[in-house]
Enzyme design. Structure first.
Site, PDB file in Angstrom:
ATOM      1  N   THR A 148       0.844  -1.186   0.000  1.00  0.00           N
ATOM      2  CA  THR A 148       0.000   0.000   0.000  1.00  0.00           C
ATOM      3  C   THR A 148       0.883   1.240   0.000  1.00  0.00           C
ATOM      4  OG1 THR A 148      -0.083   0.084   2.414  1.00  0.00           O
ATOM      5  CG2 THR A 148      -1.788  -1.205   1.305  1.00  0.00           C
TER       6      THR A 148
ATOM      7  N   GLU B 126      -5.533  -4.595  -1.663  1.00  0.00           N
ATOM      8  CA  GLU B 126      -5.935  -5.818  -0.969  1.00  0.00           C
ATOM      9  C   GLU B 126      -6.921  -6.677  -1.752  1.00  0.00           C
ATOM     10  OE1 GLU B 126      -5.132  -2.615   2.213  1.00  0.00           O
ATOM     11  OE2 GLU B 126      -5.893  -2.738   0.167  1.00  0.00           O
TER      12      GLU B 126
ATOM     13  N   LYS C 204     -17.704  15.367   9.016  1.00  0.00           N
ATOM     14  CA  LYS C 204     -18.761  15.300  10.026  1.00  0.00           C
ATOM     15  C   LYS C 204     -18.957  16.695  10.607  1.00  0.00           C
ATOM     16  CE  LYS C 204     -17.606  10.494  11.045  1.00  0.00           C
ATOM     17  NZ  LYS C 204     -17.071   9.526  12.023  1.00  0.00           N
TER      18      LYS C 204
ATOM     19  N   TRP D 287     -23.236  14.041   8.227  1.00  0.00           N
ATOM     20  CA  TRP D 287     -22.165  13.634   7.333  1.00  0.00           C
ATOM     21  C   TRP D 287     -22.291  14.371   6.004  1.00  0.00           C
ATOM     22  CZ3 TRP D 287     -20.380   7.857   7.424  1.00  0.00           C
ATOM     23  CH2 TRP D 287     -20.101   7.483   8.740  1.00  0.00           C
TER      24      TRP D 287
END
Length: 534
Positions: A180, A324, A433, A438
């Protein structure tokens, strides 16, 4: 039924036998162009495989590293390792030097292959590499270098006898290591296996429909999640492969698309945005051979999908995945009953992350892990599982944070529609937030990039004394274009909720990018952390 192993060499051998004359075109590190084919490359792959074992002492299960662009020699390394049970560890060229040292040492790479123009970068890192015994410069000569035990790639091949029959391998054995990008902490490694990569290739071929009639150009780097699997997928069907080398400028790519008559390509949105702007200024460019491309890595702006279809008849397929997930896990495809819809209605589907690939299972859950309805309204973290989804990180104690109860936590906040389409609202770490509500930074970004003056836009949540966080937009304008905060906020006003409107619009020269070409929101947040606190 035969218990026959899912080895990548079986896909490779079929194409070498059936399509030996199919071209592989490569732009080299010196910008020269080389034409070869699957038959000629096979001879080189077999000599390279022998050299890995006999000259470099790399045994089955051991790793070699690559520090290279997308080119024919990198292609040869993919297959020489995969076909013989060695592991190809592709290094992201854009990682910090200390991160490169970490992953090479963590993977215990025994040899490192480096493109000639990248040798100066590697020379600065080499003293910190603990396990590398040989450095191979991917060219005709080593040149003037301080790299120890340096060997020229072509000398390595000239001295080797070709490998004979490819061995049968444990299909669960690793064949590639991808790390990653490591925005927080050290990068995490994922070991792709023979089995996972084989199934990934076959399943994804069903979604993008590649054949031997295609000419595939992976813009996505071979150092990033195996170039999304395209070197394996294209080889499996005997498609022509065109590797772009180091010139990833819009002009360089469009020139290659034209001259080689590329039919399908793959890359991140920032690449295609640049090409869109270039084509707007060069309408004479001929991309009539291009039927489509896969775009992923971050959210694809609706306006870009619309532009390519209406102006160039090129269909963007948005894909979603992660290192992944080997990496492609979903693709936005229209269902048969949607074929007659107006294109603006089809866009509502094409701008999603798509349908999960056959063989994968997904669900969304709330903060307590409870499964949420797939009604297009409820949103939660996306979890995924399947035969090409990682079960752990490579020798890393952080695995338990991501892999739980047979599922992988993606960190993406999503909705799933009743039709099964995944709609990514945000990365969990990027959701804004504000006052307990949200706000989707992705929706704001995509809407802003529909403004004709905007080249790129990213939106982050910054600290606010009253509301905890408020959105701030960072905008790069197109050349010779003008817009101010009032105009852009007004543009958003009838398209998003009032409380979503950015508190500020900051105009900048360029948006910082990660090593894989995504907007680096962490850098932006850190740089402007107190902007709203004054």
């Amino acid at each position: 039924m035969m218990d026959f192993p899912l080895n990548l060499s079986t896909l490779y051998e079929r194409t070498v036998r059936i399509h030996p004359g199919q071209e592989i075109v490569s732009v080299e590190s010196d910008r020269s162009l080389v034409r070869t084919n699957y038959g000629e490359v096979d001879g080189r792959v077999r000599r390279l495989a022998s050299a890995l074992q006999n000259r470099l002492g790399i045994d089955q299960g051991q790793a070699i590293a690559t520090f290279a662009w997308n080119n024919r020699r990198h292609h040869e390394l993919y297959w020489a390792t995969a076909n013989t049970g060695r592991i190809c560890h592709t290094i992201n060229l854009r990682l910090f030097p200390e991160q490169v040292a970490y992953i090479v040492n963590h993977a215990e790479d025994g040899a490192l292959f480096v493109d000639p123009d990248l040798v100066p970068l590697m020379e600065r890192i080499a003293p910190n590499l603990e396990t590398v015994r040989h450095y191979i410069v991917m060219g005709d000569s080593v040149g003037d270098t301080s790299l120890p035990n340096a060997i020229a790639y072509e000398d390595l091949l000239d001295e080797a006898e070709p490998w004979g029959e490819w061995p049968f391998l444990d299909e669960r054995s690793p064949m590639m290591l991808c790390y990653t990008s490591g925005t927080t902490g050290n990068p995490k490694g994922v070991a792709y296996t023979q089995r996972s990569t084989y199934i990934h290739a076959i399943s994804n071929l069903a979604m993008v429909s590649l054949t031997a009639d295609d000419n595939v150009l992976p813009v996505v780097p071979m150092f990033h999640a195996s170039a999304w699997g395209y070197p394996f997928m294209a080889t499996a069907v005997g498609a022509k492969l065109t590797y772009p080398g180091p010139d990833l400028t819009p002009a360089g790519l469009v020139n290659l698309f034209e001259k080689e008559r590329v039919t399908f390509a793959a890359g991140v949105p920032t690449v295609w945005l640049g090409i869109m702007h270039y084509l707007s200024e060069h309408p004479e460019a001929d991309l009539s051979s291009m039927r489509g491309f896969l775009c992923g890595g971050s959210a694809v702006p609706r306006v870009m999908i619309d532009w390519f279809w209406k102006n160039r008849s090129i269909l963007i397929k948005q894909g979603w995945g992660m290192t992944e997930t080997n990496p492609v896990a979903s693709v936005a495809m229209l269902k048969p009953h949607m074929a007659d819809w107006e294109f603006d209605r089809q866009l509502d589907v094409l701008e999603t992350a798509g349908l999960p690939a056959a063989g994968l299972q997904v669900k969304i859950v709330d903060d307590e892990g409870n499964r949420l309805p797939e009604d297009g309204e409820a949103f939660g973290e996306l979890l995924i599982r399947g035969p090409w989804i990682a079960a752990e990180y490579y020798r890393d104690a952080r695995s338990a944070q991501t892999f739980q109860d047979g599922w992988m936590r993606t960190g993406d906040v999503c909705k799933i529609t009743p039709e099964g389409y995944i709609k990514i609202t945000d990365r969990a770490k990027d959701v804004i937030k504000s006052g307990g509500e949200w706000i989707s930074s992705l929706d704001l970004e995509n809407t802003l990039m529909a403004h004709p003056a905007v080249a790129e836009a990213t939106v982050v949540g910054l600290k606010h004394a009253k509301w905890d966080e408020r959105p701030v937009a960072f905008v790069v304008l197109r050349p010779n274009a003008n817009a101010d905060q009032e105009e852009l906020v007004g543009f958003l006003a009838d398209k998003v909720a009032k409380w979503w409107l950015p508190d500020k619009v900051v105009f900048i020269e360029a948006i910082p990018k990660t090593g894989t070409g995504k907007f680096d929101k962490k850098v932006v947040r850190d740089q402007y952390a107190d902007l709203l606190m004054g």
